[in-house]
Design a protein around this motif. Structure first.
Motif, PDB file in Angstrom:
ATOM      1  N   ASP A  80      15.130 -11.397  76.828  1.00  0.00           N
ATOM      2  CA  ASP A  80      16.285 -10.508  76.670  1.00  0.00           C
ATOM      3  C   ASP A  80      15.971  -9.376  75.691  1.00  0.00           C
ATOM      4  O   ASP A  80      16.316  -8.212  75.944  1.00  0.00           O
ATOM      5  CB  ASP A  80      17.509 -11.305  76.198  1.00  0.00           C
ATOM      6  CG  ASP A  80      17.924 -12.349  77.217  1.00  0.00           C
ATOM      7  OD1 ASP A  80      18.344 -11.959  78.326  1.00  0.00           O
ATOM      8  OD2 ASP A  80      17.816 -13.549  76.918  1.00  0.00           O
ATOM      9  N   GLN A  81      15.313  -9.713  74.599  1.00  0.00           N
ATOM     10  CA  GLN A  81      14.944  -8.701  73.610  1.00  0.00           C
ATOM     11  C   GLN A  81      13.939  -7.709  74.199  1.00  0.00           C
ATOM     12  O   GLN A  81      14.043  -6.503  73.974  1.00  0.00           O
ATOM     13  CB  GLN A  81      14.366  -9.373  72.367  1.00  0.00           C
ATOM     14  CG  GLN A  81      13.993  -8.394  71.276  1.00  0.00           C
ATOM     15  CD  GLN A  81      13.383  -9.097  70.073  1.00  0.00           C
ATOM     16  OE1 GLN A  81      12.569 -10.010  70.217  1.00  0.00           O
ATOM     17  NE2 GLN A  81      13.788  -8.685  68.890  1.00  0.00           N
ATOM     18  N   ALA A  82      12.973  -8.207  74.964  1.00  0.00           N
ATOM     19  CA  ALA A  82      11.978  -7.324  75.581  1.00  0.00           C
ATOM     20  C   ALA A  82      12.648  -6.360  76.554  1.00  0.00           C
ATOM     21  O   ALA A  82      12.322  -5.172  76.595  1.00  0.00           O
ATOM     22  CB  ALA A  82      10.917  -8.148  76.304  1.00  0.00           C
ATOM     23  N   ARG A  83      13.600  -6.855  77.324  1.00  0.00           N
ATOM     24  CA  ARG A  83      14.323  -6.004  78.271  1.00  0.00           C
ATOM     25  C   ARG A  83      15.098  -4.917  77.524  1.00  0.00           C
ATOM     26  O   ARG A  83      15.077  -3.739  77.896  1.00  0.00           O
ATOM     27  CB  ARG A  83      15.254  -6.839  79.137  1.00  0.00           C
ATOM     28  CG  ARG A  83      15.856  -6.071  80.287  1.00  0.00           C
ATOM     29  CD  ARG A  83      16.667  -6.992  81.207  1.00  0.00           C
ATOM     30  NE  ARG A  83      17.173  -6.228  82.315  1.00  0.00           N
ATOM     31  CZ  ARG A  83      18.203  -5.383  82.246  1.00  0.00           C
ATOM     32  NH1 ARG A  83      18.843  -5.197  81.097  1.00  0.00           N
ATOM     33  NH2 ARG A  83      18.599  -4.711  83.310  1.00  0.00           N
ATOM     34  N   SER A  84      15.772  -5.294  76.447  1.00  0.00           N
ATOM     35  CA  SER A  84      16.518  -4.322  75.639  1.00  0.00           C
ATOM     36  C   SER A  84      15.586  -3.288  75.022  1.00  0.00           C
ATOM     37  O   SER A  84      15.912  -2.100  74.966  1.00  0.00           O
ATOM     38  CB  SER A  84      17.299  -5.032  74.532  1.00  0.00           C
ATOM     39  OG  SER A  84      18.324  -5.814  75.077  1.00  0.00           O
ATOM     40  N   ARG A  85      14.429  -3.729  74.546  1.00  0.00           N
ATOM     41  CA  ARG A  85      13.456  -2.809  73.941  1.00  0.00           C
ATOM     42  C   ARG A  85      12.991  -1.776  74.967  1.00  0.00           C
ATOM     43  O   ARG A  85      12.900  -0.586  74.673  1.00  0.00           O
ATOM     44  CB  ARG A  85      12.270  -3.594  73.385  1.00  0.00           C
ATOM     45  CG  ARG A  85      11.195  -2.721  72.775  1.00  0.00           C
ATOM     46  CD  ARG A  85      10.050  -3.575  72.237  1.00  0.00           C
ATOM     47  NE  ARG A  85       8.922  -2.772  71.874  1.00  0.00           N
ATOM     48  CZ  ARG A  85       8.711  -2.250  70.680  1.00  0.00           C
ATOM     49  NH1 ARG A  85       9.579  -2.465  69.712  1.00  0.00           N
ATOM     50  NH2 ARG A  85       7.639  -1.530  70.437  1.00  0.00           N
ATOM     51  N   LEU A  86      12.711  -2.235  76.184  1.00  0.00           N
ATOM     52  CA  LEU A  86      12.283  -1.317  77.239  1.00  0.00           C
ATOM     53  C   LEU A  86      13.387  -0.318  77.580  1.00  0.00           C
ATOM     54  O   LEU A  86      13.120   0.876  77.756  1.00  0.00           O
ATOM     55  CB  LEU A  86      11.854  -2.099  78.479  1.00  0.00           C
ATOM     56  CG  LEU A  86      10.477  -2.768  78.344  1.00  0.00           C
ATOM     57  CD1 LEU A  86      10.323  -3.891  79.338  1.00  0.00           C
ATOM     58  CD2 LEU A  86       9.377  -1.738  78.514  1.00  0.00           C
ATOM     59  N   GLU A  87      14.625  -0.786  77.638  1.00  0.00           N
ATOM     60  CA  GLU A  87      15.747   0.130  77.871  1.00  0.00           C
ATOM     61  C   GLU A  87      15.831   1.169  76.760  1.00  0.00           C
ATOM     62  O   GLU A  87      16.094   2.346  77.022  1.00  0.00           O
ATOM     63  CB  GLU A  87      17.065  -0.643  77.960  1.00  0.00           C
ATOM     64  CG  GLU A  87      17.236  -1.407  79.251  1.00  0.00           C
ATOM     65  CD  GLU A  87      18.534  -2.190  79.290  1.00  0.00           C
ATOM     66  OE1 GLU A  87      19.134  -2.239  80.374  1.00  0.00           O
ATOM     67  OE2 GLU A  87      18.948  -2.752  78.257  1.00  0.00           O
ATOM     68  N   GLY A  88      15.586   0.746  75.535  1.00  0.00           N
ATOM     69  CA  GLY A  88      15.614   1.654  74.392  1.00  0.00           C
ATOM     70  C   GLY A  88      14.540   2.727  74.456  1.00  0.00           C
ATOM     71  O   GLY A  88      14.658   3.773  73.833  1.00  0.00           O
ATOM     72  N   HIS A  89      13.492   2.466  75.230  1.00  0.00           N
ATOM     73  CA  HIS A  89      12.418   3.446  75.411  1.00  0.00           C
ATOM     74  C   HIS A  89      12.618   4.265  76.684  1.00  0.00           C
ATOM     75  O   HIS A  89      11.694   4.949  77.138  1.00  0.00           O
ATOM     76  CB  HIS A  89      11.061   2.743  75.454  1.00  0.00           C
ATOM     77  CG  HIS A  89      10.548   2.354  74.096  1.00  0.00           C
ATOM     78  ND1 HIS A  89       9.979   3.260  73.226  1.00  0.00           N
ATOM     79  CD2 HIS A  89      10.538   1.166  73.455  1.00  0.00           C
ATOM     80  CE1 HIS A  89       9.633   2.642  72.112  1.00  0.00           C
ATOM     81  NE2 HIS A  89       9.961   1.368  72.226  1.00  0.00           N
ATOM     82  N   GLY A  90      13.820   4.162  77.266  1.00  0.00           N
ATOM     83  CA  GLY A  90      14.120   4.961  78.444  1.00  0.00           C
ATOM     84  C   GLY A  90      13.689   4.364  79.768  1.00  0.00           C
ATOM     85  O   GLY A  90      13.783   5.020  80.806  1.00  0.00           O
ATOM     86  N   CYS A  91      13.202   3.131  79.748  1.00  0.00           N
ATOM     87  CA  CYS A  91      12.800   2.457  80.986  1.00  0.00           C
ATOM     88  C   CYS A  91      14.036   1.879  81.677  1.00  0.00           C
ATOM     89  O   CYS A  91      15.087   1.721  81.057  1.00  0.00           O
ATOM     90  CB  CYS A  91      11.815   1.325  80.689  1.00  0.00           C
ATOM     91  SG  CYS A  91      10.297   1.892  79.909  1.00  0.00           S
ATOM     92  N   GLU A  92      13.890   1.556  82.941  1.00  0.00           N
ATOM     93  CA  GLU A  92      14.974   0.963  83.711  1.00  0.00           C
ATOM     94  C   GLU A  92      14.532  -0.382  84.266  1.00  0.00           C
ATOM     95  O   GLU A  92      14.230  -0.514  85.458  1.00  0.00           O
ATOM     96  CB  GLU A  92      15.391   1.903  84.835  1.00  0.00           C
ATOM     97  CG  GLU A  92      15.937   3.223  84.324  1.00  0.00           C
ATOM     98  CD  GLU A  92      16.320   4.178  85.443  1.00  0.00           C
ATOM     99  OE1 GLU A  92      16.319   3.790  86.623  1.00  0.00           O
ATOM    100  OE2 GLU A  92      16.629   5.330  85.115  1.00  0.00           O
ATOM    101  N   PRO A  93      14.494  -1.411  83.409  1.00  0.00           N
ATOM    102  CA  PRO A  93      14.062  -2.728  83.890  1.00  0.00           C
ATOM    103  C   PRO A  93      15.074  -3.317  84.862  1.00  0.00           C
ATOM    104  O   PRO A  93      16.278  -3.058  84.763  1.00  0.00           O
ATOM    105  CB  PRO A  93      13.967  -3.572  82.620  1.00  0.00           C
ATOM    106  CG  PRO A  93      14.780  -2.861  81.601  1.00  0.00           C
ATOM    107  CD  PRO A  93      14.805  -1.418  81.995  1.00  0.00           C
ATOM    108  N   GLY A  94      14.569  -4.107  85.801  1.00  0.00           N
ATOM    109  CA  GLY A  94      15.436  -4.797  86.748  1.00  0.00           C
ATOM    110  C   GLY A  94      16.182  -5.918  86.049  1.00  0.00           C
ATOM    111  O   GLY A  94      15.973  -6.214  84.868  1.00  0.00           O
TER     112      GLY A  94
END
Length: 121
Positions: A80-94
């Motif tokens: 969950d934290q990794a997904r949030s971190r990626l979103e914070g970098h502008g990524c769009e994780p599934g």
């Protein structure tokens, strides 16, 4: 015969240096070496012998960036934290999928459009 080990995973990229900086900043990989052909990255903290090699066009690799399937998986302690971190970098994780008893995972794309699989084990 000694046990076989996987020592590197390969991902095609357009610019090894730029991609190495992204993998360092967003996923925490340490940059081991970069040249016009490739970039070799190691997990943060240097744990394990496995590395990630980002292959640029000068390497002669026949695969083009933008792989629609993951060449390997990236295991994290807190999905969950990794997904949030990626979103914070502008990524769009599934969405996070899978079975908590077996494996949970999500997919995300790097700047070259390569599919990355992030897993909890």
């Amino acid at each position: 015969m000694d046990p076989v080990q996987i020592t590197t995973a390969f991902i095609p990229v357009a610019d090894p240096a730029a991609s190495a900086r992204w993998y360092n900043r967003v996923l925490g990989f340490q940059i081991h070496s970069v040249d016009e052909w490739s970039a070799v990255l190691r997990p943060g903290g240097g744990a394990g012998a496995t590395s990630l090699t980002l292959l640029g066009p000068a390497s002669g690799i026949q695969a083009k960036p933008g792989l629609p399937w993951a060449t390997c998986n990236f295991t994290v302690a807190d999905l969950d934290q990794a997904r949030s971190r990626l979103e914070g970098h502008g990524c769009e994780p599934g969405a996070i999928e899978g079975d908590p008893e077996v494996c949970r995972f999500f997919a995300v794309q790097d700047p070259d459009g390569n599919t990355l699989l992030v897993t909890d084990r």
